[in-house]
Design a protein around this motif. Structure first.
Motif, PDB file in Angstrom:
ATOM      1  N   GLY A  90       5.042  -7.190   3.442  1.00 11.52           N
ATOM      2  CA  GLY A  90       5.085  -5.751   3.598  1.00 11.52           C
ATOM      3  C   GLY A  90       4.968  -5.286   5.035  1.00 11.52           C
ATOM      4  O   GLY A  90       4.783  -4.099   5.290  1.00 11.52           O
ATOM      5  N   GLN A 116       7.642   1.932  -0.674  1.00 15.96           N
ATOM      6  CA  GLN A 116       7.524   2.017  -2.124  1.00 15.96           C
ATOM      7  C   GLN A 116       6.270   1.341  -2.659  1.00 15.96           C
ATOM      8  O   GLN A 116       5.919   1.496  -3.833  1.00 15.96           O
ATOM      9  N   THR A 117       5.586   0.588  -1.793  1.00 18.61           N
ATOM     10  CA  THR A 117       4.343  -0.081  -2.193  1.00 18.61           C
ATOM     11  C   THR A 117       3.544  -0.396  -0.942  1.00 18.61           C
ATOM     12  O   THR A 117       4.067  -0.333   0.173  1.00 18.61           O
ATOM     13  N   ASP A 118       2.286  -0.709  -1.108  1.00 18.03           N
ATOM     14  CA  ASP A 118       1.459  -1.105   0.016  1.00 18.03           C
ATOM     15  C   ASP A 118       1.802  -2.503   0.492  1.00 18.03           C
ATOM     16  O   ASP A 118       2.110  -3.398  -0.322  1.00 18.03           O
ATOM     17  N   ASP A 123       2.019   2.758   0.712  1.00 22.31           N
ATOM     18  CA  ASP A 123       2.724   3.312  -0.440  1.00 22.31           C
ATOM     19  C   ASP A 123       2.894   4.832  -0.322  1.00 22.31           C
ATOM     20  O   ASP A 123       1.936   5.569  -0.066  1.00 22.31           O
ATOM     21  N   ASP A 176       3.567  -1.317   5.718  1.00 15.81           N
ATOM     22  CA  ASP A 176       3.857  -0.367   4.645  1.00 15.81           C
ATOM     23  C   ASP A 176       2.595   0.214   4.017  1.00 15.81           C
ATOM     24  O   ASP A 176       1.633  -0.508   3.713  1.00 15.81           O
ATOM     25  N   ALA A 221      -3.165  -3.172   0.554  1.00 15.65           N
ATOM     26  CA  ALA A 221      -3.600  -3.219  -0.843  1.00 15.65           C
ATOM     27  C   ALA A 221      -4.975  -3.865  -0.971  1.00 15.65           C
ATOM     28  O   ALA A 221      -5.826  -3.402  -1.747  1.00 15.65           O
ATOM     29  N   ASP A 253       0.541  -6.103   1.629  1.00 14.12           N
ATOM     30  CA  ASP A 253      -0.539  -6.862   0.994  1.00 14.12           C
ATOM     31  C   ASP A 253      -1.892  -6.553   1.635  1.00 14.12           C
ATOM     32  O   ASP A 253      -2.894  -6.341   0.944  1.00 14.12           O
TER      33      ASP A 253
END
Length: 478
Positions: free
Chosen positions: A216, A117-119, A100, A98, A124, A121
């Motif tokens: 993720g 909907q988000t990065d 974001d 994923d 990130a 880990d």
């Protein structure tokens, strides 16, 4: 693939002091530090190359959301003296991880137009270090399908488009070989970082189990999946790996940073297999492996043959686990089987027939597999095996040539790699030269769990003494 530049933004080609495509991740960061290049210039240049490319075609599915803004922020940080360790380093992301605000599909029709909907880990953590997620890269469906993806098509090998890059991190291997990106994320469940690294002449690490978080990341097999870095050199992996780790690891950071200054192999003890890993392997691949061992010996390593290892049972156990867990994840979609990739569907049908008792016994024997390798490594530091048994396989026949015989993909691709997913040992794949068809071959460096930096140490020293990792595909015209 179409560009995603806003209509009001015009990027005019400018002569660059540094050729972005010719440098690896470490040298790109040095160019930023020296003021020879800015992240805005570098990413814009790579964007143009990807749009015009005819070697890594199909490898890049789409650009990640917000890459232009991130490049501008990185350029400002370099200018103000606030650059982070990986500031402005673009990286590609396998399309099961994923990012974001970005379409993330796992290469499947089932996922529709899913926007993350988000990065994940790992994304990130790389962002925190200043790296920029740049593009989503092709994968086989749910990292388990055939080369011919039903949603996005087939990714050909930049060295020869009639050959495969190797799955399932197929786009990651291709963009690195085509010099369209310096760094990419892949995943490895049966060999999916190391297979494309071998066939594309690049460098990839399957880390120790759980070193890098899987949060993720679309799961294939919850007991085998690994997330790891794919680059063009072991030096680059040492630079990025500490900033991918699931938790801050001072020793890993210090160890990897030390490798960037020196990678002395004096006294390192290497074990070499005498069975399984050297069987069903083309003679040229074996010759290149033996030549690599001679290089390592010249660097101060001692080489010792391993005992005969009964790998086959444990290799089959790995596949029992993978197929069973694939079935657990995907069998509910069987009523719409027509949407599946045919290769994934065949594996899914295999998985649903495996008995729970057989799955349980395969998990029970994992400790025996780990102990077998640990016992064999009692008085050695690393294992060095041939990579895959042949050069990149043919897309039309789905076979690999081994000493003049066409061998089906499934008998070759995971043979030397699956066991280290099953045991969780770190394994580094890197180029060993070219084969009889002029395509890359590889070697695999394996350490005890947690010895990722030691694998990289051997890889860095080997690449400092050789130039195999510098081989690039010939330029082609449309």
């Amino acid at each position: 693939m179409s560009a995603d530049l806003p209509s009001h933004v015009e990027i005019r080609p400018q002569p660059l002091v540094c050729d972005v495509a010719s440098v690896d991740a470490t040298d790109l960061l040095s160019a930023y530090a020296d003021g020879a290049l800015t992240p805005v210039e570098a990413l814009a240049d790579l964007h143009r190359r990807i749009e015009a490319d005819n070697k890594g075609q199909g490898a890049v599915l789409r650009f990640a959301s917000g890459w232009q803004t991130a490049a501008e922020e990185s350029a400002a940080r370099w200018k103000s003296g606030q650059a982070r360790p990986l500031e402005g380093l673009p990286f590609g992301v396998k399309d099961i991880i994923d990012v974001d605000g970005t379409l993330t599909t796992a290469g499947s029709w089932f996922t529709g137009d899913r926007i993350a909907q988000t990065d994940a880990d790992v994304v990130a953590r790389l962002r925190q270090a200043g790296a920029i997620p740049f593009a989503m890269l092709a994968t086989t469906e749910f990292a388990c399908g055939s080369p011919h993806n039903p949603r996005f098509g087939t990714v050909g090998n930049p060295f020869d488009p009639s050959r495969w890059t190797g799955g399932s991190s197929t786009g990651s291997g291709a963009v690195l070989a085509a010099r369209l990106m310096p760094f990419a994320l892949g995943t490895d469940t049966g060999g999916s970082i190391r297979v494309p690294s071998c066939w594309c002449g690049t460098t990839g690490l399957k880390p120790s189990r759980e070193l890098v978080s899987r949060k993720g990341v679309a799961p294939l097999s919850w007991t085998l999946d690994h997330v790891g870095p794919m680059t063009r050199s072991a030096r680059d992996i040492a630079r990025v790996l500490p900033f991918m780790a699931a938790s801050p690891d001072v020793d890993l950071i210090a160890g990897c940073m030390a490798l960037l200054a020196e990678a002395d192999l004096t006294g390192l003890r290497i074990g070499v297999p005498v069975n399984w890993f050297t069987e069903m392997v083309d003679a040229t691949v074996l010759d290149n492996w033996r030549a690599a061992l001679e290089v390592l010996q010249s660097l101060g390593c001692t080489v010792k043959p391993l005992p005969v290892l009964p790998v086959e049972t444990f290799h089959r156990d790995g596949w029992t686990v993978l197929l069973s867990e694939l079935a657990a994840h995907q069998s509910e979609r069987l009523p719409r089987a027509e949407l599946f990739d045919r290769g994934l569907l065949a594996r899914l049908n295999q998985g649903i027939t495996i008995l729970a008792a057989d799955y349980g016994r395969a998990l029970q024997r994992r400790k025996a597999a780990q102990d077998m390798f640990l016992d064999a490594m009692t008085d050695i530091d690393l294992l060095v095996t041939p990579g895959l048994g042949g050069e990149a396989g043919a897309l039309d026949t789905l076979t690999v040539e081994v000493d003049g015989h066409a061998v089906p993909f499934q008998e070759i691709i995971s043979r030397n790699t699956m066991i280290f997913d099953h045991t969780g040992f770190p394994a580094l794949m890197l180029p060993s030269s070219l084969g009889r068809s002029g395509l890359p071959t590889g070697i695999q460096i394996v350490g005890r769990p947690g010895a990722d930096a030691l694998c990289l140490k051997a890889g860095i020293a080997f690449q400092q003494a050789t130039s195999h990792h510098l081989n690039a595909p010939a330029q082609r015209t449309s």
